[in-house]
Design a protein around this motif. Structure first.
Motif, PDB file in Angstrom:
ATOM      1  N   GLN A   1     -38.152  29.663  -6.479  1.00  0.00           N
ATOM      2  CA  GLN A   1     -39.492  29.111  -6.283  1.00  0.00           C
ATOM      3  C   GLN A   1     -40.554  29.812  -7.123  1.00  0.00           C
ATOM      4  OE1 GLN A   1     -40.703  26.369  -4.562  1.00  0.00           O
ATOM      5  NE2 GLN A   1     -38.510  25.913  -4.667  1.00  0.00           N
ATOM      6  N   GLU A   2     -40.286  31.049  -7.547  1.00  0.00           N
ATOM      7  CA  GLU A   2     -41.245  31.727  -8.410  1.00  0.00           C
ATOM      8  C   GLU A   2     -41.414  31.010  -9.745  1.00  0.00           C
ATOM      9  OE1 GLU A   2     -37.244  33.867  -9.012  1.00  0.00           O
ATOM     10  OE2 GLU A   2     -38.351  32.828  -7.414  1.00  0.00           O
ATOM     11  N   TRP A   3     -40.431  30.138 -10.077  1.00  0.00           N
ATOM     12  CA  TRP A   3     -40.489  29.368 -11.319  1.00  0.00           C
ATOM     13  C   TRP A   3     -40.906  27.916 -11.089  1.00  0.00           C
ATOM     14  CZ3 TRP A   3     -40.952  32.030 -15.449  1.00  0.00           C
ATOM     15  CH2 TRP A   3     -40.382  33.300 -15.525  1.00  0.00           C
ATOM     16  N   ASP A   4     -41.546  27.664  -9.955  1.00  0.00           N
ATOM     17  CA  ASP A   4     -42.088  26.318  -9.693  1.00  0.00           C
ATOM     18  C   ASP A   4     -43.443  26.201 -10.399  1.00  0.00           C
ATOM     19  OD1 ASP A   4     -42.477  23.785  -8.769  1.00  0.00           O
ATOM     20  OD2 ASP A   4     -42.927  24.369  -6.696  1.00  0.00           O
ATOM     21  N   LEU A   5     -43.401  26.220 -11.710  1.00  0.00           N
ATOM     22  CA  LEU A   5     -44.604  26.202 -12.535  1.00  0.00           C
ATOM     23  C   LEU A   5     -44.901  24.773 -12.986  1.00  0.00           C
ATOM     24  CD1 LEU A   5     -43.933  29.299 -14.831  1.00  0.00           C
ATOM     25  CD2 LEU A   5     -44.955  29.234 -12.539  1.00  0.00           C
ATOM     26  N   PRO A   6     -46.171  24.378 -12.997  1.00  0.00           N
ATOM     27  CA  PRO A   6     -46.504  23.029 -13.447  1.00  0.00           C
ATOM     28  C   PRO A   6     -46.285  22.881 -14.949  1.00  0.00           C
ATOM     29  CG  PRO A   6     -48.500  24.291 -13.122  1.00  0.00           C
ATOM     30  CD  PRO A   6     -47.365  25.149 -12.610  1.00  0.00           C
ATOM     31  N   ARG A   7     -46.127  21.647 -15.387  1.00  0.00           N
ATOM     32  CA  ARG A   7     -46.099  21.380 -16.825  1.00  0.00           C
ATOM     33  C   ARG A   7     -47.448  21.752 -17.435  1.00  0.00           C
ATOM     34  NH1 ARG A   7     -43.715  17.213 -14.081  1.00  0.00           N
ATOM     35  NH2 ARG A   7     -41.607  16.575 -14.700  1.00  0.00           N
ATOM     36  N   GLN A   8     -47.453  21.934 -18.734  1.00  0.00           N
ATOM     37  CA  GLN A   8     -48.695  22.200 -19.440  1.00  0.00           C
ATOM     38  C   GLN A   8     -49.609  20.973 -19.396  1.00  0.00           C
ATOM     39  OE1 GLN A   8     -47.544  24.820 -23.194  1.00  0.00           O
ATOM     40  NE2 GLN A   8     -46.236  23.032 -23.046  1.00  0.00           N
ATOM     41  N   THR A   9     -50.885  21.211 -19.534  1.00  0.00           N
ATOM     42  CA  THR A   9     -51.830  20.087 -19.556  1.00  0.00           C
ATOM     43  C   THR A   9     -51.854  19.404 -20.916  1.00  0.00           C
ATOM     44  OG1 THR A   9     -53.620  21.623 -20.089  1.00  0.00           O
ATOM     45  CG2 THR A   9     -53.280  21.082 -17.755  1.00  0.00           C
ATOM     46  N   GLU A  10     -51.388  20.094 -21.962  1.00  0.00           N
ATOM     47  CA  GLU A  10     -51.290  19.508 -23.296  1.00  0.00           C
ATOM     48  C   GLU A  10     -49.877  19.717 -23.826  1.00  0.00           C
ATOM     49  OE1 GLU A  10     -54.278  20.953 -25.904  1.00  0.00           O
ATOM     50  OE2 GLU A  10     -55.944  20.441 -24.567  1.00  0.00           O
TER      51      GLU A  10
ATOM     52  N   CYS B   1     -39.205  24.611 -11.555  1.00  0.00           N
ATOM     53  CA  CYS B   1     -37.932  25.192 -11.100  1.00  0.00           C
ATOM     54  C   CYS B   1     -36.729  24.703 -11.897  1.00  0.00           C
ATOM     55  CB  CYS B   1     -37.692  24.924  -9.606  1.00  0.00           C
ATOM     56  SG  CYS B   1     -38.872  25.726  -8.509  1.00  0.00           S
ATOM     57  N   GLN B   2     -36.968  24.246 -13.126  1.00  0.00           N
ATOM     58  CA  GLN B   2     -35.875  23.753 -13.952  1.00  0.00           C
ATOM     59  C   GLN B   2     -36.014  24.270 -15.374  1.00  0.00           C
ATOM     60  OE1 GLN B   2     -35.040  19.428 -13.637  1.00  0.00           O
ATOM     61  NE2 GLN B   2     -36.459  19.442 -11.907  1.00  0.00           N
ATOM     62  N   PHE B   3     -34.886  24.246 -16.095  1.00  0.00           N
ATOM     63  CA  PHE B   3     -34.840  24.357 -17.546  1.00  0.00           C
ATOM     64  C   PHE B   3     -34.553  22.975 -18.122  1.00  0.00           C
ATOM     65  CE2 PHE B   3     -32.854  28.820 -17.082  1.00  0.00           C
ATOM     66  CZ  PHE B   3     -34.004  29.490 -17.486  1.00  0.00           C
ATOM     67  N   VAL B   4     -34.959  22.771 -19.366  1.00  0.00           N
ATOM     68  CA  VAL B   4     -34.406  21.730 -20.222  1.00  0.00           C
ATOM     69  C   VAL B   4     -33.987  22.409 -21.516  1.00  0.00           C
ATOM     70  CG1 VAL B   4     -34.886  19.653 -21.588  1.00  0.00           C
ATOM     71  CG2 VAL B   4     -35.711  19.799 -19.248  1.00  0.00           C
ATOM     72  N   LEU B   5     -32.807  22.057 -22.010  1.00  0.00           N
ATOM     73  CA  LEU B   5     -32.306  22.571 -23.280  1.00  0.00           C
ATOM     74  C   LEU B   5     -32.360  21.426 -24.281  1.00  0.00           C
ATOM     75  CD1 LEU B   5     -31.038  24.984 -24.777  1.00  0.00           C
ATOM     76  CD2 LEU B   5     -28.797  24.157 -24.018  1.00  0.00           C
TER      77      LEU B   5
END
Length: 250
Positions: free
Chosen positions: A156-165, A180-184
């Protein structure tokens, strides 16, 4: 998944003239993704005449079919019968999965948004590298671009929002993070997720017998290496950048 959500699922819904969507939750969690992966494999095993293809998303399975060969009502009945055969939220994951160890350089000029992501997660860069590099994540689904995985779930510490830009472009092999995810990334592309790591892993080879390197249900760990180590690995192994896989036991 709360009790109200659990009561509502699974749902079987028609999707256009030639599709049926079977959903195991209204949002991603370990159980709903496990169910989607296992159920999709079970549908494939039925080998129903008229089914053209099946696809598992984060928490659902899409079945595309030819209505002239397989009427909606018959397919719906088959899918409902399969649904009650077991508790799919507790089902074993499909066989044939692999565990990938992928050398990854975090930060530096190759992955310039690590510091921003670490600050948002309340960590130092060193703590962020330790946390992200220790995470063992599942290929939840493949999509957006050929062979490109969504991977999770992180803490949950990585439940960060997407960037605004948008970041205008990240390279092939970029490891990006949000929610809470990676994308490669399988190809260079813009993204609203933060570029925290860089790999040398080729995910998609057009024309190959197996064009996608990964399968839904595979597991991955992005192990930290220094920039000089990373560059040497990419020189020695241009296709995979030192990534290696082993079979996951049942």
């Amino acid at each position: 998944m709360d009790s109200q959500d659990t009561a509502a699922y699974p749902l079987v819904r028609r999707a256009g003239l030639s599709g049926i969507l079977v959903s195991f939750g209204g949002s991603l969690n370990e159980a709903s993704n496990r169910a989607a992966l296992a159920y999709r494999t079970a549908v494939e095993t039925l080998k129903l005449e008229g089914v053209v293809e099946t696809m598992a998303s984060l928490a659902s399975v899409f079945v595309r079919f030819e209505p002239s060969l397989l009427p909606h009502e018959k397919l719906e009945a088959e899918l409902q019968e399969l649904l009650v055969a077991q508790d799919w939220l507790q089902a074993p994951l499909p066989a044939g999965r692999r565990f990938w160890r992928v050398p990854t350089v975090y930060g530096t000029d190759l992955a310039p948004q690590l510091a921003e992501a670490a600050d948002a997660a309340g960590m130092s860069e060193a703590q962020a590298i330790d946390s992200l590099g220790a995470a063992r994540v599942r290929v939840l689904t493949i999509g957006f671009a050929p062979g490109q995985p969504y991977l999770g779930s992180l803490g949950q510490e990585w439940d960060l929002p997407r960037q605004t830009e948008l970041t205008p472009m990240v390279p092939r092999g970029a490891l990006v993070q949000a929610i809470c995810q990676f994308v490669l990334f399988s190809n260079p592309a813009p993204t609203g997720w933060r570029h925290v790591g860089q790999t040398g892993f080729t995910l998609f080879q057009a024309g190959a017998d197996q064009p996608f390197a990964l399968r839904p249900g595979d597991e991955m760990q992005f192990e930290p290496v220094s920039k000089p180590e990373f560059l040497k690995l990419c020189e020695d192994d241009p296709m995979h950048g030192g990534a290696a896989a082993e079979e996951i036991g049942a």
